[in-house]
Write a protein that holds these residues in place. Sequence first.
Motif, mmCIF file in Angstrom:
data_model
loop_
_atom_site.group_PDB
_atom_site.id
_atom_site.type_symbol
_atom_site.label_atom_id
_atom_site.label_comp_id
_atom_site.label_asym_id
_atom_site.label_seq_id
_atom_site.Cartn_x
_atom_site.Cartn_y
_atom_site.Cartn_z
ATOM 1 N N ASN A 168 25.951 28.206 6.662
ATOM 2 C CA ASN A 168 26.537 27.085 7.405
ATOM 3 C C ASN A 168 25.717 27.207 8.651
ATOM 4 N N MET A 169 25.209 26.124 9.384
ATOM 5 C CA MET A 169 24.603 25.898 10.643
ATOM 6 C C MET A 169 25.384 24.875 11.342
ATOM 7 N N VAL A 170 25.455 24.946 12.447
ATOM 8 C CA VAL A 170 26.148 24.088 13.407
ATOM 9 C C VAL A 170 25.465 23.763 14.569
ATOM 10 N N ILE A 171 25.293 22.348 15.004
ATOM 11 C CA ILE A 171 24.380 22.270 16.471
ATOM 12 C C ILE A 171 25.387 21.866 17.344
ATOM 13 N N ALA A 180 24.049 25.679 28.650
ATOM 14 C CA ALA A 180 23.487 26.397 27.776
ATOM 15 C C ALA A 180 24.346 27.342 27.064
ATOM 16 N N VAL A 181 24.438 27.459 25.615
ATOM 17 C CA VAL A 181 25.139 28.281 24.944
ATOM 18 C C VAL A 181 24.810 29.762 24.787
ATOM 19 N N LYS A 182 25.551 30.670 24.945
ATOM 20 C CA LYS A 182 24.894 32.173 24.858
ATOM 21 C C LYS A 182 25.437 32.661 23.409
ATOM 22 N N ALA A 183 26.625 32.332 22.920
ATOM 23 C CA ALA A 183 27.123 32.878 21.563
ATOM 24 C C ALA A 183 28.155 31.949 20.986
ATOM 25 N N VAL A 184 28.224 32.133 20.066
ATOM 26 C CA VAL A 184 29.145 31.270 19.077
ATOM 27 C C VAL A 184 29.904 31.960 17.976
ATOM 28 N N ALA A 185 31.241 31.772 17.738
ATOM 29 C CA ALA A 185 31.646 32.266 16.745
ATOM 30 C C ALA A 185 32.628 31.349 15.917
ATOM 31 N N ARG A 195 34.409 35.014 12.966
ATOM 32 C CA ARG A 195 32.964 35.308 12.315
ATOM 33 C C ARG A 195 31.689 34.996 13.469
ATOM 34 N N GLN A 196 31.266 36.008 13.876
ATOM 35 C CA GLN A 196 30.171 35.600 14.800
ATOM 36 C C GLN A 196 28.838 34.963 14.136
ATOM 37 N N MET A 197 28.423 34.127 14.980
ATOM 38 C CA MET A 197 27.050 33.365 14.477
ATOM 39 C C MET A 197 25.920 33.732 15.220
ATOM 40 N N THR A 198 24.792 33.535 14.553
ATOM 41 C CA THR A 198 23.673 33.989 15.205
ATOM 42 C C THR A 198 22.822 32.565 15.402
ATOM 43 N N ARG A 199 22.046 32.710 16.438
ATOM 44 C CA ARG A 199 20.974 31.532 16.832
ATOM 45 C C ARG A 199 20.077 31.442 15.683
ATOM 46 N N ASN A 200 19.857 30.370 15.155
ATOM 47 C CA ASN A 200 18.893 30.220 14.173
ATOM 48 C C ASN A 200 17.631 29.671 14.923
ATOM 49 N N TRP A 201 17.798 28.755 15.521
ATOM 50 C CA TRP A 201 16.529 28.077 16.582
ATOM 51 C C TRP A 201 17.329 27.089 17.582
ATOM 52 N N GLY A 202 16.657 27.241 18.438
ATOM 53 C CA GLY A 202 17.250 26.305 19.514
ATOM 54 C C GLY A 202 18.807 26.275 19.755
ATOM 55 N N ALA A 203 19.412 25.042 19.519
ATOM 56 C CA ALA A 203 20.766 24.765 19.624
ATOM 57 C C ALA A 203 21.630 24.884 18.208
ATOM 58 N N ARG A 212 33.921 25.615 2.975
ATOM 59 C CA ARG A 212 34.016 24.221 2.708
ATOM 60 C C ARG A 212 35.471 24.424 2.500
ATOM 61 N N GLY A 213 36.090 22.924 2.608
ATOM 62 C CA GLY A 213 37.687 22.923 2.439
ATOM 63 C C GLY A 213 38.396 23.585 3.458
ATOM 64 N N GLN A 214 37.971 24.032 4.402
ATOM 65 C CA GLN A 214 39.043 24.661 5.526
ATOM 66 C C GLN A 214 38.742 24.027 6.892
ATOM 67 N N ARG A 215 39.604 23.889 7.592
ATOM 68 C CA ARG A 215 39.777 23.591 9.005
ATOM 69 C C ARG A 215 39.097 24.611 9.827
ATOM 70 N N LEU A 216 38.032 24.365 10.610
ATOM 71 C CA LEU A 216 37.092 25.321 11.335
ATOM 72 C C LEU A 216 37.521 25.038 12.994
ATOM 73 N N SER A 217 37.619 26.339 13.377
ATOM 74 C CA SER A 217 37.532 26.729 14.688
ATOM 75 C C SER A 217 36.353 27.304 15.347
ATOM 76 N N PHE A 218 36.023 26.881 16.628
ATOM 77 C CA PHE A 218 34.963 27.664 17.241
ATOM 78 C C PHE A 218 35.228 28.238 18.470
ATOM 79 N N ARG A 219 34.559 29.443 18.992
ATOM 80 C CA ARG A 219 35.001 30.051 20.126
ATOM 81 C C ARG A 219 33.287 30.124 20.674
#
Length: 251
Positions: A168-171, A180-185, A195-203, A212-219
């Motif tokens: 999964n990758m989200v921009i 400027a975003v410091k961290a995303v979960a 679930r903590q996400m990691t910076r792949n590159w850029g944003a 898939r098939g789930q509602r998604l929430s982001f912090r």
Amino acid sequence: MGMKGKYLVTIILLVSTLSVGMCSNRWIRAHATFYGVNDSPASLGGACGYDNPYHAGFGAHTAALSGALFKSGESCGGCYQVRCDYRADPKWCLRGAAVTVTATNFCPSNNNGGWCNLPRHHFDMSMPAFFRIARRGNEGIVPVFYRRVGCRRRGGVRFTMRGQGNFNMVILSNVGGSGAVKAVAVRGSRGKTWRQMTRNWGANWQSSGDLRGQRLSFRVNLLDRKTMTFLNVVPSSWWFGQTFSSRGQFH
């Protein structure tokens, strides 16, 4: 633009003081050039991963930052107010003019004393932004002052879903506040933990696991230490390639 999910916004101000990389009233000396392109959406994207700055909510006033400012993508989406140093260059600088640009790209070092080499602070601006502060006919470099400022965005924060299968990758784009975003979960509707996400590159932020098939929430945590939670901003019918927008925004 995709469907809009329900949301809950929680803003937590952890500190009241400013630190390096956050909004500041202090003007810093730098230099600026401009891209040799027009304001076509396809020509203004870059190393942050925003395919189209207009779609991302940034418009044409964008800039590529030198390495000292770009910081491996940490500054992506951040806003900078830039004004030309009229006293230093009255021939090409417009007196009293200033423009706010969004960081969307990286200006690499060229190993030949280039303006983007470390430790120089440099803005390679889009043409529409550059000519808000400098006279036309200038094909060179102008001295400027800049400072970090808050981003004023229209509409909600945008989440563009990328990846495939269990990857999964989200921009994140059109982010207000410090921008400027410091961290995303991320949290799927079938789970109870973030679930903590990691910076792949850029944003671009990534995580593993089949969501898939789930509602998604982001912090989302910003560089100025503000936190915002977007509950069910992405509906369960989402698919890779879609963009969803919240109704809330950073302030």
